[in-house]
Design a protein around this motif. Sequence first.
Motif, PDB file in Angstrom:
ATOM      1  N   GLU A   1     -56.809  24.762 -36.931  1.00  0.00           N
ATOM      2  CA  GLU A   1     -55.978  25.785 -36.276  1.00  0.00           C
ATOM      3  C   GLU A   1     -54.785  26.066 -37.182  1.00  0.00           C
ATOM      4  O   GLU A   1     -53.985  25.163 -37.462  1.00  0.00           O
ATOM      5  CB  GLU A   1     -55.488  25.265 -34.919  1.00  0.00           C
ATOM      6  N   ARG A   2     -54.685  27.285 -37.653  1.00  0.00           N
ATOM      7  CA  ARG A   2     -53.646  27.604 -38.631  1.00  0.00           C
ATOM      8  C   ARG A   2     -52.280  27.759 -37.963  1.00  0.00           C
ATOM      9  O   ARG A   2     -52.198  28.178 -36.804  1.00  0.00           O
ATOM     10  CB  ARG A   2     -53.997  28.907 -39.374  1.00  0.00           C
ATOM     11  N   PRO A   3     -51.208  27.421 -38.688  1.00  0.00           N
ATOM     12  CA  PRO A   3     -49.871  27.689 -38.146  1.00  0.00           C
ATOM     13  C   PRO A   3     -49.682  29.200 -37.967  1.00  0.00           C
ATOM     14  O   PRO A   3     -50.445  29.997 -38.523  1.00  0.00           O
ATOM     15  CB  PRO A   3     -48.933  27.166 -39.239  1.00  0.00           C
ATOM     16  N   THR A   4     -48.651  29.567 -37.235  1.00  0.00           N
ATOM     17  CA  THR A   4     -48.290  30.985 -37.115  1.00  0.00           C
ATOM     18  C   THR A   4     -48.154  31.575 -38.522  1.00  0.00           C
ATOM     19  O   THR A   4     -47.622  30.926 -39.412  1.00  0.00           O
ATOM     20  CB  THR A   4     -46.925  31.123 -36.400  1.00  0.00           C
ATOM     21  N   LEU A   5     -48.646  32.789 -38.692  1.00  0.00           N
ATOM     22  CA  LEU A   5     -48.612  33.394 -40.022  1.00  0.00           C
ATOM     23  C   LEU A   5     -47.272  34.084 -40.279  1.00  0.00           C
ATOM     24  O   LEU A   5     -46.788  34.844 -39.432  1.00  0.00           O
ATOM     25  CB  LEU A   5     -49.750  34.403 -40.180  1.00  0.00           C
ATOM     26  N   GLN A   6     -46.699  33.811 -41.428  1.00  0.00           N
ATOM     27  CA  GLN A   6     -45.434  34.461 -41.813  1.00  0.00           C
ATOM     28  C   GLN A   6     -45.695  35.932 -42.116  1.00  0.00           C
ATOM     29  O   GLN A   6     -46.644  36.251 -42.847  1.00  0.00           O
ATOM     30  CB  GLN A   6     -44.884  33.751 -43.065  1.00  0.00           C
TER      31      GLN A   6
END
Lengths: 166, 384
Positions: free
Chosen positions: A42-47
Amino acid sequence: MENTTKDYSHIKGWGIDADPKNDPTYPMKRRTNEEHLGYSWERPTLQPQTVEILHSNERPNVTAVFGTSTPPSGLSGMIRRLAFKKTENDYGHWLPLILADRINVVEGIIEDLRSGHVPNIFAEKGYKAEWKYNRGGLLRKAAVAAILSYGVVAYFRAKKKRKHNY
Amino acid sequence: MLAMNYRGPLRVRASQKPMPKIEHPQDAIVRVTRSCICGSDLHLYNGSVPDTRVGMTFGHEFTGIVEEVGSEVTKIKVGDHVLVPFNIACGQCAFCKQELYGNCHESNPQATAVGGIFGYSHTAGGYNGGQAEYARVPYANVGPTIIPEGMDPDDAVLLTDVVPTGYQAAEMGGIQKGDTVVVFGAGPVGIMAAKCSWLFGAGRVIIIDQVDYRLEFARNYAQCEAYNFNEIGDPVLFLKKETDWMGADVCIDAVGAEAAGNAMQTITGRKLLLQAGSATAVHWAINSVKKGGIISIVGVYGPTDNLIPIGNVLNKGLTIRANQASVKRLLPRLIEHVQNGVLNPKGLITHRIPLEEVSDAYRIFSEKLDNCIKPILISPSAGL
């Protein structure tokens, strides 16, 4: 072995000598083999991308966070964009980046002059400290540079003179 | 704000730059209280790391007081004084979950071979670093660690890189009780690696360099033997003789790309940039370790290629272990060592230089002037 979802029962002897303790990466790595599942975490929030970000073609995307310090610009930026079309495995990636870095230095000086700032290269190179702590060494370096420069100038003058004599 | 500003090889200055801002919900902004110049910053300073762009701020060793946090930050709050590991790590990818915080897969878009590092070129993510009054700290739930009450900020700032890197160098050596450990390089990391080798039970620790004042410092600080390679003939032969012709059990490369001592390596690696730096230290390590021995590499090299005797690695049955230190993994143990007086990081600091004089600071460290071991930069807003 653990985390192996595939069935290897058709391969005789598969895994019979496996020894989880024989792991030279420990304690650097606490092996979970999660990467065997691929790019699936699960990827972190995308910048949000507010500036141009070049990314390695050895990955499918831009990472979730990234630096925005100095986006590619000018001639050096054009070279960097070309470099990123090649893999990290290719000299065609790294050598143009080094070339771009050197061009970027000239661009930096032009940018300084345009904004009314004349760069004090003597100060930027920390020669004040060198003068304070290594005066003899600095003078020696200056003398060698002067002798070499004189030699080069003298050589070309002599060459020019010889040419005129013919 | 005032920040170090890279202008090209051997040229840096302190100048005004825009304040950093929150760019991601897990970001924090810190007011920098201490920052260091690291030996690996010199690779950038010398222009040997590709994609080092003019205008960037270096600095991957720093502490700071949290001034602002993004909406997803829960582990630290405004006002906390934190030490910031040099690795930028998400804590969620497969590699972070295995404690490979130096190899995060969600912090560096520009290269897959290294995770994000503060102020370390676009090859390490393009982040501005901490040699500034303020810095943006991504993934603030993962990296930044609150400095324990009573800990000296000078000790804390060295826990961001020097101590964990030196410790991991010794750890990767797989040192067993009684082993002879040779450390190449008497810079801050090499000295710390020598010091930490004792913690793993080394029987003998030898450090090799060519700078006499650093060797003297290493003898006193790390209680080890120290030799100048210009005075011992071929260092490999010297080490063979010193180990009853066996070779050392463990060799640590704590030098990296700026190594001296071998003209061919220096010319091809440092002058002509035909290699990713001079590989003299790893070359010597391979040739002076015993058969079946272990090489631990923490010296930093560029991303292209280096000339090393790989045939000897095969023929001697060597194990090579290397990585960027996983600071977060090591911090609990290292904080304990500092608090118990086992390690004294601040003893490495020889120079405290105002950020305004960053050009001189780089020159002093790079040219090893004024008996410099470790310089720290104090920004005008440090406040302590």
